[in-house]
Scaffold this active site. Structure first.
Site, short mmCIF file in Angstrom:
data_model
loop_
_atom_site.label_atom_id
_atom_site.label_comp_id
_atom_site.label_asym_id
_atom_site.label_seq_id
_atom_site.Cartn_x
_atom_site.Cartn_y
_atom_site.Cartn_z
N LEU A 1 0.84 -1.20 0.00
CA LEU A 1 0.00 0.00 0.00
C LEU A 1 0.88 1.24 0.00
O LEU A 1 0.63 2.19 -0.76
CB LEU A 1 -0.93 -0.02 1.22
CG LEU A 1 -1.76 1.23 1.48
CD1 LEU A 1 -2.70 1.52 0.31
CD2 LEU A 1 -2.56 1.08 2.77
N HIS B 1 -1.17 3.40 18.99
CA HIS B 1 -0.77 2.18 18.30
C HIS B 1 -1.08 2.30 16.80
O HIS B 1 -2.22 2.60 16.45
CB HIS B 1 -1.53 0.97 18.85
CG HIS B 1 -0.69 0.03 19.65
ND1 HIS B 1 -0.49 0.18 21.00
CD2 HIS B 1 0.01 -1.07 19.29
CE1 HIS B 1 0.29 -0.80 21.44
NE2 HIS B 1 0.62 -1.57 20.42
N SER C 1 -5.11 2.65 21.79
CA SER C 1 -5.62 2.14 20.51
C SER C 1 -6.19 3.28 19.67
O SER C 1 -6.82 4.21 20.21
CB SER C 1 -6.71 1.10 20.77
OG SER C 1 -7.37 0.75 19.56
N THR D 1 -2.67 4.41 -4.41
CA THR D 1 -2.41 3.20 -5.20
C THR D 1 -2.31 1.97 -4.31
O THR D 1 -1.93 2.07 -3.13
CB THR D 1 -1.10 3.34 -6.00
OG1 THR D 1 -0.01 3.51 -5.09
CG2 THR D 1 -1.17 4.53 -6.95
#
Length: 777
Positions: free
Chosen positions: A131, A300, A351, A714
């Site tokens: 990615l 994280h 998180s 992309t």
């Protein structure tokens, strides 16, 4: 604990697991690399340092001169490096107010296929494409006369391994002599869970990585060193400004029940159960022109979940991407002079999946002490991000972080001034005596992981229905452990209480120790700023206690009002560090605090020693400590290297599924080619990208590259077939900003050719899609 019965299916699966584990352990005991090289080293074209001189140069003594030479091993042949390879120091500007500053960025992506992703520890989560690329971002700051300097490197990887740091330091010694050393170089991982594994030397991590990859290790080392070289070459006089501010809406505490174990009086001092503060360093030249920045923030990088198979830098990497694109206008991603690092901090219990944990089968909240659902147990309790999918969530969280950093950067006005100092020691973390008060002592433990380690977290659950918050062992799993790995000693069980030990890694040494004993501790100060290099993941309250203690230590020796930064995932990885109170709850973070309940107290005590040494100008009196090992024989990967093959009648790069003739902005252009294994490109670096999106410019009759594989617009997917055949699919998510016109997509790859009785060779190829039109309506 209530007795549990097992269904026939569970019994069969457990039997299968036991058999597979036994076979795996037996194989791992045999799979050594006898020459110190591993997977594909003979045809990789790279070399790995496999031995060091008896005198360790700057690895042994702070400020010492370089050792003479170093032995490198490439394949089975040893080559002696010339001792005269040190690079001359470029002249530095002197007699000005500020520092000499250098910034650099280099690619360190490594393999993007046929390798495990590092972070979740999920079996089968292999890389299958890319990615975004991964980068090493280096910052060098030196006093005007060049007498003292520091290097801080933020790297888009899960964490820095001890092997990685030792090799980087050795190559810096070869090139620069004693200029860059163990005491003044910090390597910090951003903690993306979507980077390749395979660059460790301790057995537990190698098992999780499914073996050692010399291919990825070399790519990472080369990238890190190159980023430092670029920063070194580009040093110029400048100024540094610091700013701080809260980031809202980007994080939650994923173990709130652990946090609540901390004293209420302590919790009352803070408005949140996460650290929201971002600290940012703005670097400019003497004309005020931007050079780069480093920011630290606790989160994280797990917006991309454990179903992901694309290598990427996650939310913190996306923040870097946005900042660098803003400052490097006209450059492609990964290019341009400005460097923006978003570094990790005390993120252990933090998180980005801000919608919180919910049962994926019922939708109800599972925000409880065991992170368990009434139906389905802990396997179904998963936290979700704010987006429609993990890609969207990554961008939402990354943009929040970027926007706040941009604001803090623009308003930064407090200049950092003062001298630069650094201190480092190696410490045997299995044998630290901690003074709890004037009369009571405690000790750290040999490493061990608890039951809740196998449960995982709400960001990525485990696979065997273990629960967080487990404080008692299970006879069934204890028996399996004892049969395969042997019984943990009474000493280690007693030391780790109340942790029920699942893996007594500190007592396992085949084929090598399973966890590190020797750990780096390190502080670099820049005027009133202290950067502490933490070899793991502090929880929120651990970071707060630690910063407060180190700040107080500086103050007691005359260095008042120090800003203490906890820089995480530095130099060597040792899992988590919870507070003593959080340890009692034995959720995932506590079960992964490998040196026992007093680990945080040990680190506070050890770092106070470094702070005192800097404050009293007595760093030279610090002992270097026991040097860590650099293992030459490592477990090799079980994934074979095979020759690539194109289907009959086709060649590599042939189009299998063409693009459409026309797309609108907001749509996805997609093309599929005859592919080859992308891991070949980590050896033969003929191409610097797997893809480009190009626009035709009629006025110049040329094709202009508008995106590459570092672009978030992309995606490159690799589909592995049989007998060496594979496909490669490239997608372009056409942004609203795309200009109407004619476009094409290009694919760049490498294939492995293996002729009978001849060594394998890796050859490059490229291909181009048909042209297509992009329209705005």
């Amino acid at each position: 604990m209530a007795k549990r019965t097992f269904s026939m299916l569970e019994t069969f699966l457990i039997f299968l697991l036991v058999m597979m584990t036994a076979i795996t352990v037996a194989l791992l005991s045999l799979l050594f690399i006898t020459s110190g090289t591993t997977e594909n080293n003979k045809d990789s074209g790279y070399s790995t340092t496999q031995s060091r001189q008896a005198t360790q140069g700057p690895l042994a003594t702070q400020g010492s001169t370089a050792a003479q030479g170093s032995t490198l091993t490439q394949g089975p042949i040893a080559t002696q490096v010339s001792p005269g390879t040190s690079t001359p120091e470029p002249p530095l500007f002197q007699n000005f107010s500020g520092y000499n500053i250098g910034v650099g960025r280099a690619d360190c992506t490594g393999q993007v296929a046929d390798i495990t992703l590092m972070g979740y520890g999920k079996t089968g989560q292999h890389a299958r494409g890319i990615l975004t690329r991964l980068y090493s971002r280096a910052f060098i700051v030196a006093e005007p006369d060049g007498s003292n300097r520091m290097v801080f490197v933020s790297i888009d990887i899960g964490m820095v391994s001890q092997r990685l740091r030792l090799e980087v330091l050795n190559r810096l010694r070869i090139k620069y002599g004693s200029l860059y050393r163990r005491d003044n170089v910090i390597l910090s991982g951003t903690h993306t869970h979507s980077g390749p594994a395979g660059y460790f030397q301790y057995t537990l991590f190698l098992i999780a990585s499914e073996g050692y990859s010399n291919r990825t290790f070399e790519y990472m080392v080369t990238g890190i060193v190159k980023s430092i070289e670029i920063a070194h070459t580009n040093m110029k006089p400048g100024k540094i400004f610091i700013n701080k501010g809260n980031v809202d809406g980007a994080q939650i505490n994923r173990s709130p029940y652990s946090y609540l174990q901390n004293p209420q009086s302590e919790r009352a001092r803070y408005s949140s159960n996460t650290d929201k503060e971002m600290i940012i360093l703005k670097m400019v030249d003497l004309n005020g022109d931007d050079l780069g920045h480093i920011s630290w923030f606790a989160i994280h990088p797990v917006s991309m979940n454990n179903s992901n198979h694309l290598v990427n830098s996650d939310n913190m990497g996306y923040a870097s991407y946005l900042f660098e694109q803003e400052k490097n206008k006209g450059y492609l991603p990964g290019e341009g002079p400005y460097v923006a690092a978003f570094a990790s901090s005390n993120l252990g219990d933090v998180s980005p999946n801000i919608l919180g944990p919910h049962c994926v089968n019922t939708g109800e909240s599972c925000d409880n002490a065991n992170s368990s659902c009434p139906i389905g147990g802990p396997d179904k309790c998963i936290a979700m991000g704010p987006g429609r999918d993990m890609f969207d969530s990554t961008q939402i969280i990354g943009r929040i972080i970027y926007q706040r950093a941009k604001e803090l950067y623009a308003s930064a006005s407090q200049e950092v001034t003062g001298s630069l100092a650094s201190a480092h020691q190696w410490v045997n973390m299995t044998d630290v005596t901690i003074w709890l008060n004037s009369t009571h002592v405690a000790k750290t433990c040999k490493p061990a992981l608890g039951y809740s380690f196998a449960a995982g977290t709400i960001d990525g659950v485990g696979g065997l229905n273990f629960s967080q918050g487990t404080v008692e062992g299970n006879p069934f799993w204890d028996t399996i452990r004892d049969q395969i790995l042997g019984n943990p000693s009474e000493e280690i069980k007693e030391c780790h209480k109340p942790k029920p030990i699942l893996f007594h890694t500190g007592e396992l040494s085949i084929p090598h120790p399973w966890h590190p004993d020797i750990v780096d501790i390190q502080i670099i100060t820049l005027g009133s700023l202290a950067i502490t290099a933490i070899p793991g993941e502090f929880t929120t309250m651990s970071g707060r206690r630690f910063r407060e203690a180190v700040q107080a230590e500086f103050a007691s020796y005359g260095m008042q009002n120090m800003t203490v930064v906890t820089s995480g995932l530095c130099n060597v990885y040792t899992h988590y560090i919870t507070t003593y109170e959080e340890y009692q709850a034995q959720r995932y973070e506590a079960a992964s605090t490998i040196y026992g309940p007093h680990t945080l107290s040990a680190y506070i005590q050890l770092f106070r020693v470094l702070a005192k040494a800097i404050a009293t100008d007595s760093v030279a009196n610090l002992s270097s400590g026991p040097e860590p090992p650099f293992f030459k024989q490592l477990i090799t990967t079980l994934i074979p290297n095979i020759a690539d093959r194109a289907p009959k009648g086709k060649t590599f790069g042939d189009v299998l599924q063409p693009v459409e003739p026309k797309y609108r902005v907001g749509e996805v252009a997609e093309v599929t080619f005859v592919g080859a294994n992308p891991k070949n490109s980590a050896e033969n670096r003929t191409h610097q990208t797997f893809l480009t999106v190009e626009k035709y410019e009629a006025t110049s009759a040329t094709w202009q590259v508008v995106h590459n594989d570092a672009s978030w617009e992309t995606r490159f997917y690799w589909h592995k077939g049989s007998l060496g055949q594979s496909d490669a699919t490239i997608q372009w998510y056409i942004p609203d900003t795309a200009q109407p016109g004619i476009y094409r997509i290009r694919y760049f790859g490498h294939y492995r050719k293996q002729d009978f009785l001849k060594p394998a060779v890796i050859l490059s190829f490229e291909s181009t899609s048909s042209t297509f039109e992009v329209v705005t309506t």
